[in-house]
Motif scaffolding. Structure first.
Motif, short mmCIF file in Angstrom:
data_model
loop_
_atom_site.label_atom_id
_atom_site.label_comp_id
_atom_site.label_asym_id
_atom_site.label_seq_id
_atom_site.Cartn_x
_atom_site.Cartn_y
_atom_site.Cartn_z
N CYS A 53 0.83 -1.20 0.00
CA CYS A 53 0.00 0.00 0.00
C CYS A 53 0.87 1.26 0.00
O CYS A 53 0.55 2.24 -0.65
N THR A 54 1.99 1.21 0.74
CA THR A 54 2.90 2.36 0.76
C THR A 54 3.48 2.62 -0.62
O THR A 54 3.59 3.75 -1.09
N GLN A 55 3.85 1.54 -1.30
CA GLN A 55 4.38 1.67 -2.66
C GLN A 55 3.32 2.21 -3.60
O GLN A 55 3.63 3.03 -4.48
N CYS A 56 2.09 1.79 -3.41
CA CYS A 56 0.99 2.30 -4.26
C CYS A 56 0.82 3.80 -4.06
O CYS A 56 0.62 4.54 -5.02
N GLN A 57 0.90 4.26 -2.82
CA GLN A 57 0.78 5.69 -2.56
C GLN A 57 1.91 6.46 -3.21
O GLN A 57 1.70 7.55 -3.78
N LEU A 58 3.13 5.91 -3.16
CA LEU A 58 4.27 6.58 -3.78
C LEU A 58 4.11 6.66 -5.29
O LEU A 58 4.35 7.70 -5.91
N LYS A 114 1.32 6.56 -6.91
CA LYS A 114 0.21 7.46 -7.20
C LYS A 114 0.68 8.91 -7.16
O LYS A 114 0.30 9.73 -8.01
N LYS A 115 1.54 9.24 -6.19
CA LYS A 115 2.06 10.60 -6.09
C LYS A 115 2.93 10.94 -7.30
O LYS A 115 2.84 12.04 -7.87
#
Length: 289
Positions: A139-144, A146-147
Motif C-alpha cells: 500500500c505504501t508503494q501504491c501511494q508513492l 500514485k504521487k
C-alpha cells in the motif's frame, strides 16, 4: 454412510433419501430427540431423513450446495409412526435480519444444517497475518506511485500549455513574415534578424536597385535616416560599390574636365561617406552595373 436415526426407519442416501444432522442448539436438539421417541444422546454422525419433516419445514427456493432441499433454520421433525409428536412443527416464518457488515469467512457462524462448512487448516491464521503484514508495504508503494503519477500528469499539462503558447507565437510570427514579404525582399527580412553592430548582410541585386531608387527619392540624409530607424538597406558605401565600376586614377583634373574627355571617368563622390556604415561590417560584392 449411516442411515436415519428414527425408530423403525431404515432410510439412507443409498436409496435416494436426504439426511439431516441434529442441530447444535440444545433446545432444538431436545425437541428433535423427544419427537423421535428415543432416549439417546445424538452424536455428530446422527441423522434424520427427509420423510420426518413436513413440507412447510423446507426452504422454498434455497438449495444445499449438493443440490438437495434445505431445512429452515427453525425446522422440527414431526412425522413419526407414534401419533402426535410432543413438539409440533413451527408454523411462523423465520425472519433473517440483514447483517451490518460482511463477516470474514473464518468468523462465519454456519447454521445447524451447513453443508459446506470450512474447517481452517493449521497455520492458516498465521498465513493470514503474514499476508496482512505484506499488504502494508504494498500500500505504501501504491501511494508513492500514485504521487509520482500525479506529478507526471501535472508536468505533462504544463508542457502541453507551453506547446500551445509556442504554436500561437509561431502563428503570429508567420503572419508577420508574410506581411513583411509584401514590401521587403528575403535578404532584407534576414537582415532584420542580424545585430546592427555586427551586420554581415548579403544584398541581392533587387535590393540594390530598390535602395538606389530610395536614395534618389529621399536623398542622402533621408536614406541614412531610414537606416537609423532600422529599415533594412545597404550602407551608402556598399551601394556605391555595387552600382559603379571604379577605376582609381591619380589626376589633378576636376570633375568638369574629366567629363569633357568623355572616357566615362568619375571623380571621388562628394557625398559624405565618412562615419556612414563604418561600423557595419557588410560583405562587399562588386557587381558591374
Amino acid at each position: 454412510m449411516g442411515g436415519c436415526s428414527a425408530p423403525n426407519c431404515s432410510n439412507s442416501t443409498s436409496i435416494g433419501k436426504q439426511l439431516f444432522r441434529f442441530p447444535k442448539d440444545p433446545l432444538r436438539k431436545k425437541k428433535w430427540v423427544v419427537n423421535c421417541r428415543r432416549d439417546f444422546e445424538p452424536t455428530p454422525h446422527s441423522r434424520l431423513c427427509q420423510d420426518h419433516f413436513e413440507q412447510t419445514q423446507f426452504e422454498e427456493i434455497a438449495r444445499s450446495p449438493a443440490g438437495g432441499r434445505k431445512l429452515k433454520p427453525n425446522a422440527i421433525p414431526t412425522l413419526f409412526c407414534f401419533g402426535e409428536p410432543p413438539y409440533p412443527a413451527v408454523a411462523t416464518p423465520y425472519i433473517l435480519l440483514p447483517m451490518k457488515h460482511e463477516p470474514v469467512e473464518k468468523d462465519l457462524n454456519w447454521g445447524d444444517h451447513g453443508y459446506a462448512r470450512r474447517t481452517p487448516l493449521p497455520g492458516l491464521e498465521e498465513e493470514d497475518a503474514d499476508g496482512t503484514a505484506e499488504d502494508q508495504p504494498s500500500c505504501t508503494q501504491c501511494q508513492l506511485l500514485k504521487k509520482q503519477l500525479e506529478q507526471e500528469v501535472q508536468h505533462t499539462a504544463r508542457l502541453q500549455k507551453e506547446a500551445e503558447e509556442m504554436k500561437k507565437r509561431l502563428y503570429r510570427l508567420d503572419r508577420i513574415e508574410k506581411g513583411l514579404q509584401n514590401f521587403l525582399y528575403e535578404d532584407q527580412i534576414r537582415a532584420l534578424s542580424l545585430s546592427k553592430r555586427s551586420r554581415r548582410a548579403v544584398w541581392s541585386p533587387e535590393t540594390i536597385l530598390k535602395a538606389r531608387k530610395i536614395r534618389c527619392a529621399v536623398g542622402t540624409k533621408g536614406y541614412e535616416y531610414l537606416r537609423e530607424l532600422g529599415y533594412p538597406l545597404p550602407s551608402y558605401r556598399t551601394l556605391c560599390n555595387r552600382l559603379e565600376t571604379k577605376i582609381m586614377v591619380t589626376t589633378d583634373m576636376s570633375c568638369e574636365e574629366l567629363a569633357e574627355l568623355g572616357l566615362g571617368l568619375m571623380a571621388a563622390c562628394d557625398s559624405p561617406t565618412e562615419g556612414v556604415g563604418d561600423n557595419d561590417e557588410e560583405e562587399l560584392i562588386g557587381v558591374l552595373s
